[in-house]
Design a protein around this motif. Structure first.
Motif, PDB file in Angstrom:
ATOM      1  N   LEU A  49      -5.659 -14.324  -2.364  1.00  0.00           N
ATOM      2  CA  LEU A  49      -5.313 -12.967  -1.673  1.00  0.00           C
ATOM      3  C   LEU A  49      -4.272 -13.497  -0.923  1.00  0.00           C
ATOM      4  CD1 LEU A  49      -5.786 -10.169  -0.753  1.00  0.00           C
ATOM      5  CD2 LEU A  49      -6.863 -11.036   1.060  1.00  0.00           C
ATOM      6  N   GLY A  50      -2.921 -13.053  -1.459  1.00  0.00           N
ATOM      7  CA  GLY A  50      -1.590 -13.548  -1.122  1.00  0.00           C
ATOM      8  C   GLY A  50      -1.740 -14.703  -1.583  1.00  0.00           C
ATOM      9  N   LYS A  72      -0.166  -7.109   7.152  1.00  0.00           N
ATOM     10  CA  LYS A  72       0.671  -7.463   6.128  1.00  0.00           C
ATOM     11  C   LYS A  72       0.027  -7.089   4.743  1.00  0.00           C
ATOM     12  CE  LYS A  72       2.632 -11.592   8.232  1.00  0.00           C
ATOM     13  NZ  LYS A  72       2.664 -13.068   7.862  1.00  0.00           N
ATOM     14  N   VAL A  73       0.709  -6.642   3.836  1.00  0.00           N
ATOM     15  CA  VAL A  73      -0.224  -6.257   2.534  1.00  0.00           C
ATOM     16  C   VAL A  73      -0.076  -7.464   1.570  1.00  0.00           C
ATOM     17  CG1 VAL A  73       0.406  -4.816   0.535  1.00  0.00           C
ATOM     18  CG2 VAL A  73       0.947  -4.079   2.583  1.00  0.00           C
ATOM     19  N   LEU A  74      -1.283  -7.861   1.278  1.00  0.00           N
ATOM     20  CA  LEU A  74      -1.558  -9.017   0.433  1.00  0.00           C
ATOM     21  C   LEU A  74      -1.935  -8.587  -0.818  1.00  0.00           C
ATOM     22  CD1 LEU A  74      -3.210 -11.501   3.235  1.00  0.00           C
ATOM     23  CD2 LEU A  74      -0.764 -11.128   2.352  1.00  0.00           C
ATOM     24  N   ASP A  75      -1.349  -9.205  -2.089  1.00  0.00           N
ATOM     25  CA  ASP A  75      -1.802  -8.945  -3.318  1.00  0.00           C
ATOM     26  C   ASP A  75      -3.021  -9.555  -3.803  1.00  0.00           C
ATOM     27  OD1 ASP A  75       0.009  -6.731  -3.827  1.00  0.00           O
ATOM     28  OD2 ASP A  75       1.496  -8.048  -4.132  1.00  0.00           O
ATOM     29  N   TYR A  76      -3.669  -9.092  -4.716  1.00  0.00           N
ATOM     30  CA  TYR A  76      -4.726 -10.084  -5.350  1.00  0.00           C
ATOM     31  C   TYR A  76      -3.916 -10.568  -6.456  1.00  0.00           C
ATOM     32  CZ  TYR A  76      -8.645  -7.134  -3.777  1.00  0.00           C
ATOM     33  OH  TYR A  76      -9.857  -6.220  -3.171  1.00  0.00           O
ATOM     34  N   LYS A  77      -4.252 -11.968  -6.670  1.00  0.00           N
ATOM     35  CA  LYS A  77      -3.719 -12.816  -7.882  1.00  0.00           C
ATOM     36  C   LYS A  77      -5.000 -13.459  -8.483  1.00  0.00           C
ATOM     37  CE  LYS A  77      -0.119 -14.406  -5.118  1.00  0.00           C
ATOM     38  NZ  LYS A  77       0.835 -15.754  -4.745  1.00  0.00           N
ATOM     39  N   MET A 128      -2.079  -3.020  -9.657  1.00  0.00           N
ATOM     40  CA  MET A 128      -2.009  -4.131  -8.840  1.00  0.00           C
ATOM     41  C   MET A 128      -2.974  -3.921  -7.699  1.00  0.00           C
ATOM     42  SD  MET A 128       0.121  -7.140  -7.380  1.00  0.00           S
ATOM     43  CE  MET A 128       0.180  -8.157  -9.121  1.00  0.00           C
ATOM     44  N   ASN A 129      -3.969  -4.737  -7.294  1.00  0.00           N
ATOM     45  CA  ASN A 129      -4.816  -4.349  -6.181  1.00  0.00           C
ATOM     46  C   ASN A 129      -4.165  -5.251  -4.973  1.00  0.00           C
ATOM     47  OD1 ASN A 129      -6.337  -3.216  -7.962  1.00  0.00           O
ATOM     48  ND2 ASN A 129      -8.169  -4.084  -7.137  1.00  0.00           N
ATOM     49  N   SER A 130      -4.371  -4.557  -3.852  1.00  0.00           N
ATOM     50  CA  SER A 130      -3.899  -5.244  -2.418  1.00  0.00           C
ATOM     51  C   SER A 130      -4.692  -4.956  -1.463  1.00  0.00           C
ATOM     52  CB  SER A 130      -2.248  -4.940  -2.242  1.00  0.00           C
ATOM     53  OG  SER A 130      -2.038  -3.515  -2.183  1.00  0.00           O
ATOM     54  N   LEU A 131      -4.354  -5.633  -0.268  1.00  0.00           N
ATOM     55  CA  LEU A 131      -5.376  -5.447   1.055  1.00  0.00           C
ATOM     56  C   LEU A 131      -4.283  -5.567   2.208  1.00  0.00           C
ATOM     57  CD1 LEU A 131      -8.334  -4.994   1.938  1.00  0.00           C
ATOM     58  CD2 LEU A 131      -8.545  -7.380   1.849  1.00  0.00           C
TER      59      LEU A 131
END
Length: 76
Positions: free
Chosen positions: A27-28, A9-14, A1-4
């Motif tokens: 993003l989040g 805060k760590v926000l995941d790609y959805k 899973m990609n995140s930024l």
């Protein structure tokens, strides 16, 4: 899973499938844009940069998502 990491805060790609060829990209919890599956490539439309039309020619939807994040001012 990609995140930024954004503002600590760590926000995941959805990617949420809207039809066979259309995916909403988040993003989040923030909607960034849409990715479109074409026959050989991906296209995208960023909701954060309204002056741009769709951009085509991405090999993967992750590359399209990264491009939309760059348009939106996110640092990758």
């Amino acid at each position: 899973m990609n995140s930024l990491v954004v503002a600590g805060k760590v926000l995941d790609y959805k990617f949420i499938k809207q039809s066979n060829a259309i995916y909403a990209f988040y993003l989040g919890d923030q909607l960034i844009g849409q990715c479109f599956r074409m026959s050989r490539y991906w296209s995208c439309v960023s909701y954060n940069h309204h002056r741009m039309g769709s951009v085509s020619g991405f090999k993967t939807r992750i590359l399209a998502a990264d491009y939309m994040l760059k348009l939106g001012g996110f640092v990758l």
